[in-house]
Design a protein around this motif. Structure first.
Motif, PDB file in Angstrom:
ATOM      1  N   ILE A   1       1.009  -1.108   0.037  1.00 50.06           N
ATOM      2  CA  ILE A   1      -0.273  -0.136   0.022  1.00 50.06           C
ATOM      3  C   ILE A   1       0.766   1.364  -0.023  1.00 50.06           C
ATOM      4  O   ILE A   1       0.628   2.094  -0.719  1.00 50.06           O
ATOM      5  CB  ILE A   1      -0.861   0.022   1.242  1.00 50.06           C
ATOM      6  CG1 ILE A   1      -2.137  -0.899   0.991  1.00 50.06           C
ATOM      7  CG2 ILE A   1      -1.635   1.391   1.651  1.00 50.06           C
ATOM      8  CD1 ILE A   1      -2.908  -1.349   2.095  1.00 50.06           C
ATOM      9  N   ASN A   2       1.712   1.207   0.798  1.00 48.38           N
ATOM     10  CA  ASN A   2       2.891   2.446   0.799  1.00 48.38           C
ATOM     11  C   ASN A   2       3.376   2.662  -0.735  1.00 48.38           C
ATOM     12  O   ASN A   2       3.773   3.869  -0.925  1.00 48.38           O
ATOM     13  CB  ASN A   2       3.791   2.360   2.004  1.00 48.38           C
ATOM     14  CG  ASN A   2       3.307   2.505   3.278  1.00 48.38           C
ATOM     15  OD1 ASN A   2       2.206   3.207   3.442  1.00 48.38           O
ATOM     16  ND2 ASN A   2       3.701   1.846   4.212  1.00 48.38           N
TER      17      ASN A   2
ATOM     18  N   CYS B   1       2.153   1.708  -3.461  1.00 50.70           N
ATOM     19  CA  CYS B   1       1.187   2.438  -4.261  1.00 50.70           C
ATOM     20  C   CYS B   1       0.773   3.429  -3.872  1.00 50.70           C
ATOM     21  O   CYS B   1       0.657   4.662  -4.845  1.00 50.70           O
ATOM     22  CB  CYS B   1      -0.159   1.390  -4.248  1.00 50.70           C
ATOM     23  SG  CYS B   1       0.190  -0.170  -4.895  1.00 50.70           S
ATOM     24  N   ARG B   2       0.994   4.059  -2.858  1.00 52.19           N
ATOM     25  CA  ARG B   2       0.592   5.399  -2.250  1.00 52.19           C
ATOM     26  C   ARG B   2       1.548   6.322  -2.967  1.00 52.19           C
ATOM     27  O   ARG B   2       1.117   7.715  -3.462  1.00 52.19           O
ATOM     28  CB  ARG B   2       0.453   5.569  -0.851  1.00 52.19           C
ATOM     29  CG  ARG B   2      -0.115   6.791  -0.337  1.00 52.19           C
ATOM     30  CD  ARG B   2      -0.171   7.018   1.047  1.00 52.19           C
ATOM     31  NE  ARG B   2      -1.199   6.019   1.562  1.00 52.19           N
ATOM     32  CZ  ARG B   2      -1.228   5.556   2.581  1.00 52.19           C
ATOM     33  NH1 ARG B   2      -0.224   5.815   3.522  1.00 52.19           N
ATOM     34  NH2 ARG B   2      -2.091   4.656   3.173  1.00 52.19           N
TER      35      ARG B   2
END
Length: 138
Positions: free
Chosen positions: A87-88, A90-91
């Motif tokens: 997720i990080n 992708c962020r």
């Protein structure tokens, strides 16, 4: 509201496994909605995690529920760590997609993310972490 407090007194309540069961419930419901009425049994199957979650919440056997939760967490924590890393990553890429004034790339030596202004031609960039220089086009 007092009656609810009295009813829940001495009961286990919600924990991480309960949240996971509710997530599984919603996931199976979503699959059931996508498949449609041909597989109505999927909708009925989705009630099992929800009923199990409520049964655990209302249970008075707190030590058994805590053991179940700890066993769940033993398997969930490594998966959660990998999901957070993903997720990080992708962020960062979403932020990079929004930024139209800069170009982002990775340092070949240490993997740090570097940012240069767009439209400046060929640039020689020095990584602030490892001090290696690379030439790139902006």
């Amino acid at each position: 509201m007092r009656w609810l407090q009295n009813f829940m007194r001495g009961r286990y309540g919600m924990d991480q496994l309960g949240v996971g069961l509710i997530a599984v419930y919603f996931f199976i419901m979503l699959i059931g909605n996508v498949v449609g009425k041909q597989a109505i049994w999927i909708m009925y199957l989705s009630y099992l995690p929800a009923l199990l979650c409520f049964w655990r919440m209302l249970s008075r056997n707190i030590t058994a529920r805590q053991k179940e939760n700890l066993k769940f967490l033993r398997y969930w924590r490594p998966v959660q760590a990998k999901l957070l890393v993903f997720i990080n990553k992708c962020r960062v890429t979403i932020d990079q997609l929004r930024d139209k004034e800069h170009k982002y790339f990775r340092c070949k030596n240490c993997g740090a993310t570097l940012r240069v202004p767009r439209g400046k031609g060929k640039l020689q960039v020095t990584c602030p972490k490892c001090r290696t220089t690379t030439q790139t086009r902006s």
